[in-house]
Every structure is written in C-alpha cells, then in structure tokens.
Design an enzyme around this catalytic site. Structure first.
Site, PDB file in Angstrom:
ATOM      1  N   ASP A  35       2.997   0.358   8.795  1.00  0.00           N
ATOM      2  CA  ASP A  35       2.391  -0.440   7.719  1.00  0.00           C
ATOM      3  C   ASP A  35       1.051   0.161   7.319  1.00  0.00           C
ATOM      4  OD1 ASP A  35       4.230  -2.644   7.238  1.00  0.00           O
ATOM      5  OD2 ASP A  35       3.769  -3.295   9.276  1.00  0.00           O
ATOM      6  N   ASP A 175      11.865  -7.942   6.958  1.00  0.00           N
ATOM      7  CA  ASP A 175      10.507  -7.717   7.465  1.00  0.00           C
ATOM      8  C   ASP A 175       9.744  -9.036   7.490  1.00  0.00           C
ATOM      9  OD1 ASP A 175       8.159  -6.640   8.357  1.00  0.00           O
ATOM     10  OD2 ASP A 175       7.712  -5.505   6.545  1.00  0.00           O
TER      11      ASP A 175
END
Length: 221
Positions: A35, A175
C-alpha cells in the site's frame, strides 16, 4: 476451488521486515500487497518506494502494488521500474484525469494493470476501464487505514462485478476487513483473492503458516 491470499505488508512488523517476508513466504502466502499512500488522496502515509524495492528483492513471490496517490501518472515509472513481469499495479480511477493513459503505461511496462474501487465508486463509473484491466480490487472499507469495519453495502458491488467478470476478462480481489466469513462466502462465488491484514493474519501471536493453513483447509460455503 482455489483462491489467492495476499499479505497486507503495511500491517507487518517493521522491526524485522526481512523475517516477516521470509515467514510469510514459507507459510504459503501467494503474494505481497504493498500500500502506497501520499497523504493527499488518502489522509495517511503508508509504505514507501524503498519498502517496495526491499520486498521485491527479498522474495520471488508476486507483488501487488496499490497506489493510493493523486495523479499516479506523474510517478508511475518509478514503480514500474521497481517491479517484474507478473507483478500488479492498481490505480484509483478517480485519482487521475485520464486513467486509461496511466493503465496503458503499466501495460507497456509489462506489469499487470488493475483498478481499485472505493466504497463510494460505482461500477458504472469504471465500466469502460474493465475492458483493459486484468484485476479489480474492491475496497470493502474506505482506503487509508488498517483495522476498519466492513461496509455491508459493498456486497452489491461484488455481485455486480461477478456478473460481468467473465465477459470483460478480469479477476476480482477483496481488500479490507477480511475475515474467514468473507472468504467462505465470496471465494465460491468467484472472488479470486483476498488481502489479509489485522483482521485475520497480523498481530495474532501465532505462526503465519498456521493461519494460512487454517484458511486453506476450511470448508467453503
């Protein structure tokens, strides 16, 4: 039915990142989810380009790079150069004036193109992009922080994408707030992979292999 498990590396122990990567790889993780946050597109900073480069050098497993940044076209080549064929880059369509141009740069670099859809982003707004991407990362929480609660209205988005994924030739990935119940329900429906963070994988005081083996051995709905 097979499904992929991806480790959300922003949740890892950075006191010994090399050991984390090794333990996850030995435990059977399928890929490493990276990320990248710029503090503007989302109200947080997460992993850096140097973190990505280190993890890329420490494992032979694929990397899934989730760019939560404004105008990724400005820096996309920094990320494509750090990756290998078989790795993935997801962008958020609303973070770019012309997302198809950025996606084409990803494709031209030999990296798998993907888009990430926020809870408030409709499938219709991104329908044309579904013809060129290979992966769709559906956010079941608002992006920017780990440990958030699942947003129930996201179920409708999964159902809509599952109905068209074969026609458009893309795979769907989960996610956010991913527990065993989500995998048991959505893997049989056709969701290809699941990003595992603090809900299921990290901070549990047990070997990663035990958790990953438990997930893979459970009976699906």
């Amino acid at each position: 039915m097979g499904f992929e498990l991806m480790a959300s590396m922003m949740c890892a122990n950075y006191g010994n990142l090399e050991k984390e990567v090794r333990d996850l790889e030995e435990g059977g993780i399928d890929s490493f989810h990276i990320d990248i946050m710029d503090g503007r597109y989302v109200p947080n900073f997460a992993m850096s380009l140097n973190d990505l480069r280190f993890i890329r050098s420490a494992t032979s497993k694929p990397l899934d790079v989730h760019l939560m940044v404004e105008h990724p076209i400005n820096t996309i080549e920094l990320f494509t150069r750090a990756l290998r064929p078989g790795d993935t880059i997801y962008i958020h369509p609303e973070a770019e004036y012309h997302p198809s141009t950025t996606l084409q740069k990803i494709i031209d670099a030999g990296i798998t193109p993907g888009i990430a859809l926020n809870p408030g982003t409709s499938v219709d707004n991104s329908r044309m992009l579904l013809t060129i991407v290979k992966k769709v990362l559906v956010m079941s929480v608002n992006p920017g922080n780990a440990g958030q609660m699942f947003l129930p209205y996201i179920r409708e988005k999964y159902e809509e994408l599952l109905a068209i994924k074969q026609e458009k030739e893309f795979e769907i990935y989960w996610d956010g707030a991913c527990g065993l119940d989500k995998i048991k329900t959505y893997a049989p429906m056709g969701v290809k992979g699941f990003v595992l963070g603090t809900t299921l994988l990290f901070g549990k005081n047990r070997p990663y292999k035990e958790t990953l083996d438990e997930i893979r051995s459970m009976e699906l709905d």
